[in-house]
Design a protein around this motif. Structure first.
Motif, PDB file in Angstrom:
ATOM      1  N   GLU A   1       0.820  -1.207   0.000  1.00 34.85           N
ATOM      2  CA  GLU A   1       0.000   0.000   0.000  1.00 34.85           C
ATOM      3  C   GLU A   1       0.859   1.263   0.000  1.00 34.85           C
ATOM      4  OE1 GLU A   1      -3.957  -1.771   2.272  1.00 34.85           O
ATOM      5  OE2 GLU A   1      -2.621  -0.420   3.368  1.00 34.85           O
ATOM      6  N   THR A   2       1.901   1.284   0.832  1.00 35.87           N
ATOM      7  CA  THR A   2       2.719   2.487   0.949  1.00 35.87           C
ATOM      8  C   THR A   2       3.612   2.687  -0.270  1.00 35.87           C
ATOM      9  OG1 THR A   2       2.725   2.185   3.346  1.00 35.87           O
ATOM     10  CG2 THR A   2       4.315   3.741   2.438  1.00 35.87           C
ATOM     11  N   LEU A   3       4.408   1.674  -0.601  1.00 35.37           N
ATOM     12  CA  LEU A   3       5.326   1.809  -1.736  1.00 35.37           C
ATOM     13  C   LEU A   3       4.574   1.787  -3.067  1.00 35.37           C
ATOM     14  CD1 LEU A   3       8.297  -0.411  -0.511  1.00 35.37           C
ATOM     15  CD2 LEU A   3       8.014   2.082  -0.346  1.00 35.37           C
ATOM     16  N   GLY A   4       3.535   0.950  -3.146  1.00 36.87           N
ATOM     17  CA  GLY A   4       2.727   0.931  -4.360  1.00 36.87           C
ATOM     18  C   GLY A   4       2.032   2.260  -4.583  1.00 36.87           C
ATOM     19  N   GLY A   5       1.484   2.834  -3.508  1.00 32.98           N
ATOM     20  CA  GLY A   5       0.867   4.155  -3.616  1.00 32.98           C
ATOM     21  C   GLY A   5       1.866   5.210  -4.035  1.00 32.98           C
ATOM     22  N   ALA A   6       3.078   5.146  -3.477  1.00 32.59           N
ATOM     23  CA  ALA A   6       4.127   6.098  -3.855  1.00 32.59           C
ATOM     24  C   ALA A   6       4.506   5.930  -5.325  1.00 32.59           C
ATOM     25  CB  ALA A   6       5.352   5.922  -2.961  1.00 32.59           C
ATOM     26  N   CYS A   7       4.570   4.682  -5.779  1.00 35.62           N
ATOM     27  CA  CYS A   7       4.865   4.437  -7.200  1.00 35.62           C
ATOM     28  C   CYS A   7       3.785   5.048  -8.092  1.00 35.62           C
ATOM     29  CB  CYS A   7       4.997   2.940  -7.472  1.00 35.62           C
ATOM     30  SG  CYS A   7       6.576   2.241  -6.963  1.00 35.62           S
ATOM     31  N   LEU A   8       2.533   4.916  -7.686  1.00 39.10           N
ATOM     32  CA  LEU A   8       1.458   5.529  -8.471  1.00 39.10           C
ATOM     33  C   LEU A   8       1.600   7.047  -8.474  1.00 39.10           C
ATOM     34  CD1 LEU A   8      -1.687   3.409  -7.534  1.00 39.10           C
ATOM     35  CD2 LEU A   8      -0.255   3.239  -9.577  1.00 39.10           C
ATOM     36  N   LEU A   9       1.885   7.626  -7.311  1.00 34.19           N
ATOM     37  CA  LEU A   9       2.067   9.079  -7.252  1.00 34.19           C
ATOM     38  C   LEU A   9       3.142   9.553  -8.216  1.00 34.19           C
ATOM     39  CD1 LEU A   9       1.880   9.708  -3.404  1.00 34.19           C
ATOM     40  CD2 LEU A   9       0.320  10.635  -5.127  1.00 34.19           C
ATOM     41  N   LEU A  10       4.224   8.802  -8.287  1.00 32.25           N
ATOM     42  CA  LEU A  10       5.349   9.182  -9.141  1.00 32.25           C
ATOM     43  C   LEU A  10       5.196   8.717 -10.587  1.00 32.25           C
ATOM     44  CD1 LEU A  10       8.212   8.316  -6.642  1.00 32.25           C
ATOM     45  CD2 LEU A  10       7.380  10.610  -7.258  1.00 32.25           C
ATOM     46  N   GLY A  11       4.314   7.758 -10.801  1.00 36.49           N
ATOM     47  CA  GLY A  11       4.172   7.205 -12.145  1.00 36.49           C
ATOM     48  C   GLY A  11       5.257   6.207 -12.482  1.00 36.49           C
ATOM     49  N   LEU A  12       5.633   5.383 -11.518  1.00 39.22           N
ATOM     50  CA  LEU A  12       6.652   4.352 -11.719  1.00 39.22           C
ATOM     51  C   LEU A  12       6.030   2.970 -11.553  1.00 39.22           C
ATOM     52  CD1 LEU A  12       9.630   5.829  -9.674  1.00 39.22           C
ATOM     53  CD2 LEU A  12       9.543   5.499 -12.148  1.00 39.22           C
ATOM     54  N   PHE A  13       6.358   2.055 -12.457  1.00 30.85           N
ATOM     55  CA  PHE A  13       5.877   0.668 -12.378  1.00 30.85           C
ATOM     56  C   PHE A  13       4.354   0.592 -12.252  1.00 30.85           C
ATOM     57  CE2 PHE A  13      10.017   0.924 -10.119  1.00 30.85           C
ATOM     58  CZ  PHE A  13      10.795   0.322 -11.092  1.00 30.85           C
ATOM     59  N   VAL A  14       3.655   1.467 -12.953  1.00 34.04           N
ATOM     60  CA  VAL A  14       2.203   1.598 -12.799  1.00 34.04           C
ATOM     61  C   VAL A  14       1.476   0.304 -13.143  1.00 34.04           C
ATOM     62  CG1 VAL A  14       0.143   2.809 -13.649  1.00 34.04           C
ATOM     63  CG2 VAL A  14       2.211   4.099 -13.051  1.00 34.04           C
ATOM     64  N   THR A  15       1.863  -0.362 -14.222  1.00 35.31           N
ATOM     65  CA  THR A  15       1.159  -1.584 -14.621  1.00 35.31           C
ATOM     66  C   THR A  15       1.270  -2.689 -13.572  1.00 35.31           C
ATOM     67  OG1 THR A  15       1.360  -1.055 -16.959  1.00 35.31           O
ATOM     68  CG2 THR A  15       0.958  -3.354 -16.407  1.00 35.31           C
ATOM     69  N   PRO A  16       2.467  -3.093 -13.127  1.00 36.02           N
ATOM     70  CA  PRO A  16       2.512  -4.150 -12.124  1.00 36.02           C
ATOM     71  C   PRO A  16       1.923  -3.730 -10.781  1.00 36.02           C
ATOM     72  CG  PRO A  16       4.734  -3.338 -12.571  1.00 36.02           C
ATOM     73  CD  PRO A  16       3.814  -2.723 -13.584  1.00 36.02           C
ATOM     74  N   VAL A  17       2.118  -2.475 -10.390  1.00 37.89           N
ATOM     75  CA  VAL A  17       1.559  -1.995  -9.133  1.00 37.89           C
ATOM     76  C   VAL A  17       0.032  -2.005  -9.203  1.00 37.89           C
ATOM     77  CG1 VAL A  17       1.303   0.063  -7.675  1.00 37.89           C
ATOM     78  CG2 VAL A  17       3.571  -0.689  -8.381  1.00 37.89           C
ATOM     79  N   ALA A  18      -0.535  -1.558 -10.310  1.00 32.52           N
ATOM     80  CA  ALA A  18      -1.991  -1.556 -10.461  1.00 32.52           C
ATOM     81  C   ALA A  18      -2.540  -2.973 -10.389  1.00 32.52           C
ATOM     82  CB  ALA A  18      -2.391  -0.893 -11.782  1.00 32.52           C
ATOM     83  N   LEU A  19      -1.848  -3.917 -10.982  1.00 34.67           N
ATOM     84  CA  LEU A  19      -2.279  -5.317 -10.923  1.00 34.67           C
ATOM     85  C   LEU A  19      -2.244  -5.839  -9.495  1.00 34.67           C
ATOM     86  CD1 LEU A  19      -3.190  -7.726 -12.625  1.00 34.67           C
ATOM     87  CD2 LEU A  19      -0.784  -8.317 -12.910  1.00 34.67           C
ATOM     88  N   LEU A  20      -1.165  -5.580  -8.777  1.00 34.50           N
ATOM     89  CA  LEU A  20      -1.045  -6.038  -7.389  1.00 34.50           C
ATOM     90  C   LEU A  20      -2.080  -5.383  -6.479  1.00 34.50           C
ATOM     91  CD1 LEU A  20       2.839  -6.075  -7.016  1.00 34.50           C
ATOM     92  CD2 LEU A  20       1.317  -8.070  -7.002  1.00 34.50           C
ATOM     93  N   LEU A  21      -2.277  -4.083  -6.647  1.00 34.80           N
ATOM     94  CA  LEU A  21      -3.253  -3.385  -5.800  1.00 34.80           C
ATOM     95  C   LEU A  21      -4.682  -3.815  -6.123  1.00 34.80           C
ATOM     96  CD1 LEU A  21      -1.639   0.168  -5.634  1.00 34.80           C
ATOM     97  CD2 LEU A  21      -1.888  -1.471  -3.750  1.00 34.80           C
ATOM     98  N   ALA A  22      -4.978  -4.091  -7.387  1.00 30.84           N
ATOM     99  CA  ALA A  22      -6.310  -4.594  -7.745  1.00 30.84           C
ATOM    100  C   ALA A  22      -6.542  -5.956  -7.088  1.00 30.84           C
ATOM    101  CB  ALA A  22      -6.463  -4.697  -9.258  1.00 30.84           C
ATOM    102  N   ALA A  23      -5.537  -6.825  -7.121  1.00 32.11           N
ATOM    103  CA  ALA A  23      -5.658  -8.136  -6.473  1.00 32.11           C
ATOM    104  C   ALA A  23      -5.842  -7.976  -4.965  1.00 32.11           C
ATOM    105  CB  ALA A  23      -4.425  -8.982  -6.779  1.00 32.11           C
ATOM    106  N   HIS A  24      -5.111  -7.052  -4.382  1.00 31.01           N
ATOM    107  CA  HIS A  24      -5.231  -6.769  -2.944  1.00 31.01           C
ATOM    108  C   HIS A  24      -6.650  -6.312  -2.594  1.00 31.01           C
ATOM    109  CE1 HIS A  24      -4.496  -5.132   0.994  1.00 31.01           C
ATOM    110  NE2 HIS A  24      -4.340  -3.887   0.591  1.00 31.01           N
TER     111      HIS A  24
END
Length: 141
Positions: free
Chosen positions: A60-83
Motif C-alpha cells: 500500500e505504501t510503496l505501491g501508492g508512492a509508485c502511483l504518485l510518481l508514475g513508476l511501475f504503474v502496470t505491475p503496481v496496479a495489478l497487485l493493488l487490484a488483487a489486494h
C-alpha cells in the motif's frame, strides 16, 4: 467525443488520487500498525498473518508512492487490484454493497479502487509519469 478532451490528464488525476489513498492507508500500518493488522488478518484465517501484514503495508505504501510518481504503474496496479479483490472477498462482501449506511463496511470503495486500477492497467499512467522517461519509443512498420 472518443477519448475526451485530455485523457492523459484524466489518467494522471486518477493515478495521483488513488496513489494518495493507498499511501494514506499503508503508512499508518508501517508506522506502528503492523501488530493490529496482523491480528486482524489472523482473525480472518490468513496464514502467516505477520508476514502478510508487512506485505500489505509495504504494497500500500510503496505501491501508492509508485502511483504518485508514475513508476511501475502496470505491475503496481495489478497487485493493488488483487489486494482490493482479496479485501472484497475476505472482509467486505459479507457487509453488502455500501460503505456507510445500510450494510456499513460494504464493497463499494474497494470496487471503485479495483475499477481505477483496471483503468490504469488498460489505459496507461497518463501525463507526468516518471516511467515515461525510461520507455523507448517502439515503431512498428
Amino acid at each position: 467525443m472518443l477519448g475526451g478532451r485530455n485523457p492523459g490528464l484524466g489518467l494522471f488525476i486518477l493515478r495521483v488520487v488513488i496513489g494518495l489513498i493507498f499511501v494514506m492507508h499503508g503508512w499508518p500500518k508501517l508506522a506502528g500498525g503492523i501488530p493490529d493488522t496482523a491480528a486482524f488478518l489472523g482473525s480472518l484465517g490468513v496464514p502467516l498473518a505477520g508476514t502478510a501484514a508487512w506485505g500489505i503495508a509495504l504494497l500500500e505504501t510503496l505501491g501508492g508512492a509508485c502511483l504518485l510518481l508514475g513508476l511501475f504503474v502496470t505491475p503496481v496496479a495489478l497487485l493493488l487490484a488483487a489486494h482490493m479483490l482479496a479485501g472484497i472477498f475476505l472482509v467486505h462482501l459479507a457487509n453488502g454493497f455500501f460503505v456507510v449506511g445500510p450494510g456499513q463496511g460494504g464493497i463499494e470503495f474497494n470496487l471503485l479502487l479495483v475499477a481505477g486500477m483496471l483503468v490504469l492497467l488498460l489505459a496507461g499512467s497518463g501525463i507526468a509519469a516518471l516511467e515515461s522517461r525510461f520507455q523507448k519509443d517502439v515503431h512498428v512498420l
